[in-house]
Design an enzyme around this catalytic site. Structure first.
Site, mmCIF file in Angstrom:
data_model
loop_
_atom_site.group_PDB
_atom_site.id
_atom_site.type_symbol
_atom_site.label_atom_id
_atom_site.label_comp_id
_atom_site.label_asym_id
_atom_site.label_seq_id
_atom_site.Cartn_x
_atom_site.Cartn_y
_atom_site.Cartn_z
ATOM 1 N N GLY A 40 0.796 -1.226 0.000
ATOM 2 C CA GLY A 40 0.000 0.000 0.000
ATOM 3 C C GLY A 40 0.826 1.273 0.000
ATOM 4 N N VAL A 41 0.178 2.366 0.394
ATOM 5 C CA VAL A 41 0.842 3.676 0.405
ATOM 6 C C VAL A 41 2.047 3.648 1.343
ATOM 7 C CG1 VAL A 41 0.559 6.091 1.118
ATOM 8 C CG2 VAL A 41 -1.208 4.986 -0.244
ATOM 9 N N GLY A 94 2.594 23.054 5.150
ATOM 10 C CA GLY A 94 3.597 22.778 6.200
ATOM 11 C C GLY A 94 3.066 21.776 7.205
ATOM 12 N N GLU A 133 2.794 27.833 4.076
ATOM 13 C CA GLU A 133 1.750 27.225 4.923
ATOM 14 C C GLU A 133 0.633 28.243 5.151
ATOM 15 O OE1 GLU A 133 0.710 24.289 6.505
ATOM 16 O OE2 GLU A 133 -0.871 25.631 7.188
ATOM 17 N N ALA A 140 1.666 19.360 -0.672
ATOM 18 C CA ALA A 140 1.399 18.451 0.461
ATOM 19 C C ALA A 140 0.321 19.069 1.326
ATOM 20 C CB ALA A 140 2.683 18.231 1.263
ATOM 21 N N HIS A 155 19.246 4.353 33.029
ATOM 22 C CA HIS A 155 20.064 5.558 32.974
ATOM 23 C C HIS A 155 21.413 5.230 32.358
ATOM 24 C CE1 HIS A 155 21.741 9.425 34.129
ATOM 25 N NE2 HIS A 155 22.812 8.772 34.524
HETATM 26 P P1 NAI Z 1 -1.543 17.639 6.806
HETATM 27 O O1 NAI Z 1 -2.997 17.718 7.013
HETATM 28 O O2 NAI Z 1 -0.656 17.127 7.869
HETATM 29 O O3 NAI Z 1 -0.973 19.076 6.413
HETATM 30 C C1 NAI Z 1 -1.418 19.815 5.308
HETATM 31 C C2 NAI Z 1 -1.031 21.254 5.551
HETATM 32 O O4 NAI Z 1 -1.273 21.973 4.361
HETATM 33 C C3 NAI Z 1 -1.816 21.915 6.670
HETATM 34 O O5 NAI Z 1 -0.910 22.518 7.555
HETATM 35 C C4 NAI Z 1 -2.682 22.930 5.927
HETATM 36 O O6 NAI Z 1 -2.921 24.088 6.678
HETATM 37 C C5 NAI Z 1 -1.830 23.229 4.709
HETATM 38 N N1 NAI Z 1 -2.540 23.668 3.538
HETATM 39 C C6 NAI Z 1 -3.665 23.125 3.005
HETATM 40 N N2 NAI Z 1 -3.990 23.783 1.856
HETATM 41 C C7 NAI Z 1 -3.029 24.717 1.671
HETATM 42 C C8 NAI Z 1 -2.765 25.683 0.657
HETATM 43 N N3 NAI Z 1 -3.556 25.809 -0.413
HETATM 44 N N4 NAI Z 1 -1.671 26.498 0.781
HETATM 45 C C9 NAI Z 1 -0.856 26.368 1.854
HETATM 46 N N5 NAI Z 1 -1.050 25.467 2.828
HETATM 47 C C10 NAI Z 1 -2.112 24.647 2.733
HETATM 48 O O7 NAI Z 1 -1.382 16.828 5.421
HETATM 49 P P2 NAI Z 1 -0.111 16.154 4.770
HETATM 50 O O8 NAI Z 1 1.148 16.712 5.305
HETATM 51 O O9 NAI Z 1 -0.357 16.234 3.307
HETATM 52 O O10 NAI Z 1 -0.240 14.656 5.258
HETATM 53 C C11 NAI Z 1 -1.425 13.922 4.939
HETATM 54 C C12 NAI Z 1 -1.777 12.948 6.018
HETATM 55 O O11 NAI Z 1 -0.851 11.894 6.021
HETATM 56 C C13 NAI Z 1 -1.775 13.596 7.404
HETATM 57 O O12 NAI Z 1 -2.949 13.282 8.094
HETATM 58 C C14 NAI Z 1 -0.585 12.991 8.076
HETATM 59 O O13 NAI Z 1 -0.799 12.805 9.460
HETATM 60 C C15 NAI Z 1 -0.392 11.669 7.334
HETATM 61 N N6 NAI Z 1 1.018 11.363 7.319
HETATM 62 C C16 NAI Z 1 1.591 10.890 8.443
HETATM 63 C C17 NAI Z 1 2.940 10.677 8.484
HETATM 64 C C18 NAI Z 1 3.562 10.215 9.724
HETATM 65 O O14 NAI Z 1 2.900 9.605 10.528
HETATM 66 N N7 NAI Z 1 4.829 10.508 9.945
HETATM 67 C C19 NAI Z 1 3.795 10.921 7.332
HETATM 68 C C20 NAI Z 1 3.090 11.442 6.236
HETATM 69 C C21 NAI Z 1 1.755 11.640 6.248
#
Ligand code: NAI
Length: 448
Positions: free
Chosen positions: A38-39, A174, A196, A257, A433
């Site tokens: 998957g993804v 961001g 962002e 993103a 520790h």
């Molecule tokens: P996200 O929901 O975390 O962040 C998207 C960001 O883009 C937000 O801060 C939003 O305010 C901003 N945004 C939206 N439209 C915009 C625009 N037109 N211009 C500027 N900023 C804008 O989504 P993201 O980073 O794409 O990740 C998707 C999902 O995948 C999330 O729910 C995340 O938790 C999950 N994910 C989890 C990971 C992990 O567990 N390490 C790694 C990658 C993704």
């Protein structure tokens, strides 16, 4: 063919469910239209974490002089980093294929569509199953910004196939994905700007933790434009507004993103009367049951957590319920990590969320820099650990960390939340520790 259990989608929900159900003696089939894993394995967690490790290795070599390590001439070959990433993915895919074979799960390559009455069609053949688990994952959302279809503008899947470094990178969004890729590229010397829309990065995090992460990424060379609204792309130019002012910048490569959406189309969901929302996903209860008997859903397609480990747990809950074992999903104890350098790791409620839910709260926070192991290993890096407790019961209800490799510590906090430990019980736990995890013990001294 007639099966006991059919799984549509072979990501961390699908292959976990398939293996678990087959181990319990069910006749299981798993259908996948792309690649096993998957993804998470093919377009997300695994490849991005491999590239993050490549960037971290380069960064540590470059900045090793505090440890007496002088790199001399140092270079970074992004192509090699990608080759390693590809080999990790191949190995993990082989692992899943082996696991399915071992547990006698039939794997069908093809695109499934659901039909009424617990049946589904794939490659022109219709099959039946007593129970079907829908776990088709999610895809990046692409906002309707004029010019966004240009070749140098990619999503989080597309960027993983680019093995040369751009002159500069502009990231729209961001959030978690934006920050992780900003960290990869900035760590190896590519100028990165993150646009962002909100006043702070990673809006779902505790704002103080998010601000520390932002400052640490700025130290690596990332420029953040907060409150930036991208209006259009024209050639290599990105047009955005900031504080009401129009701005422009050139971008060699743009990563979009801005969130993900559940994969619900092309599955025949409307036709069978499944309750779902194109943006919010398939509606499930805390067992993973949909409104249709025998049809279950887990993972990103439910729009509930967008995390691989959440998907696996949801899948496990579904299989337990199919087998008559009572189990239910708890999202309030689901850990989440941002795999930047430094990492962010959180579980449970922020102070604000806890207050909104009617808790009377006590909180504590301490900088990671009080911890000997932390400053030895992460010189000059700011970090923090925060805890949120229910003041009425002393129960721990939230842990929020930024610093070093805190992803490796969050399971401890998760276990504390899952078992509903109180402050005085946590005080009896012995931490080895010197470890950075001692911060989890010390933070309670700061609780008020
Ligand atoms: P996200 O929901 O975390 O962040 C998207 C960001 O883009 C937000 O801060 C939003 O305010 C901003 N945004 C939206 N439209 C915009 C625009 N037109 N211009 C500027 N900023 C804008 O989504 P993201 O980073 O794409 O990740 C998707 C999902 O995948 C999330 O729910 C995340 O938790 C999950 N994910 C989890 C990971 C992990 O567990 N390490 C790694 C990658 C993704």
């Amino acid at each position: 063919m007639k099966y006991d259990f059919a799984v549509i989608g072979a990501g961390p929900a699908g292959y976990v469910a398939a293996k678990k159900a087959a181990s319990a003696g069910l006749k299981v089939v798993m259908v996948e239209k792309k690649k096993l894993g998957g993804v998470c394995l093919n377009e997300g967690c695994v490849p991005s974490k491999t590239l993050l490790q490549a960037a971290k290795t380069y960064h540590h070599a470059k900045h090793g002089s505090i440890f007496g390590v002088e790199a001399g001439s140092l270079s970074f070959d992004f192509g090699k980093a990608h080759a390693h990433k590809n080999s990790v993915m191949d190995r993990m895919r082989d692992g899943i294929a082996g696991l399915m074979k071992k547990h006698k799960v039939e794997v069908i390559e093809g695109e499934a569509t659901l039909s009424k009455g617990s049946s589904f069609t794939v490659n022109g053949e219709t099959h039946e199953a007593d129970n079907i688990l829908l776990c088709t994952g999610s895809s990046p959302t692409i906002p309707p910004i004029p010019g966004i279809e240009a070749d140098h503008i990619v999503d989080s899947t597309g960027i993983l196939n680019i093995d040369t470094l751009p002159k500069n990178l502009v990231i729209v969004g961001g959030g978690v994905i934006g920050c992780e890729f900003a960290c990869v590229y900035a760590s190896v010397g590519v100028p990165v700007t993150v646009l962002e829309a909100m006043p702070e990065i990673c809006p779902n995090l505790d704002s103080e933790i998010a601000a520390i992460l932002r400052k640490e990424l700025e130290k690596k060379g990332v420029t953040f434009q907060l409150g930036a609204k991208v209006e259009s792309f024209e050639g290599k130019s990105v047009h955005f507004t900031l504080d009401g002012e129009s701005k422009n910048m050139d971008a060699d490569l743009v990563l979009v993103a801005t969130g993900r959406r559940p994969n619900v189309s092309g599955l025949g969901l409307e036709e069978i009367g499944l309750d779902f929302d194109p943006r919010g996903g398939v509606k499930v209860d805390n067992r993973g049951a949909t409104n249709l008997p025998g049809l279950w859903a887990a993972g990103d397609v439910t729009g509930q957590a967008w995390l691989a480990h959440a998907a696996s747990r949801m899948a496990e809950v579904v299989v337990h319920n199919i087998n008559g074992q009572k189990d239910q999903m708890r999202h309030d104890t689901m850990p989440a990590v941002v795999y930047t350098s430094p990492e962010v790791a959180v579980v449970g409620l922020t102070k604000e969320e806890a207050i909104d839910r009617g808790f009377k709260v006590k909180t504590g926070k301490i900088p990671m820099a009080i911890n000997a192991r932390y400053i030895a290993e992460n010189p000059g890096e700011e970090g923090m650990c925060k805890v949120v407790l229910d003041a009425d019961t002393n129960r721990l209800i939230g842990v929020h960390m930024v610093g070093g490799a805190c992803s490796e510590m969050i399971f401890g906090a998760t276990a504390m939340l899952e078992t509903e430990l109180r402050e005085e019980e946590i005080a009896e736990i012995v931490f080895p520790h010197p470890t950075t995890s001692e911060i989890m013990k010390d933070v309670f001294m700061a609780v008020r």
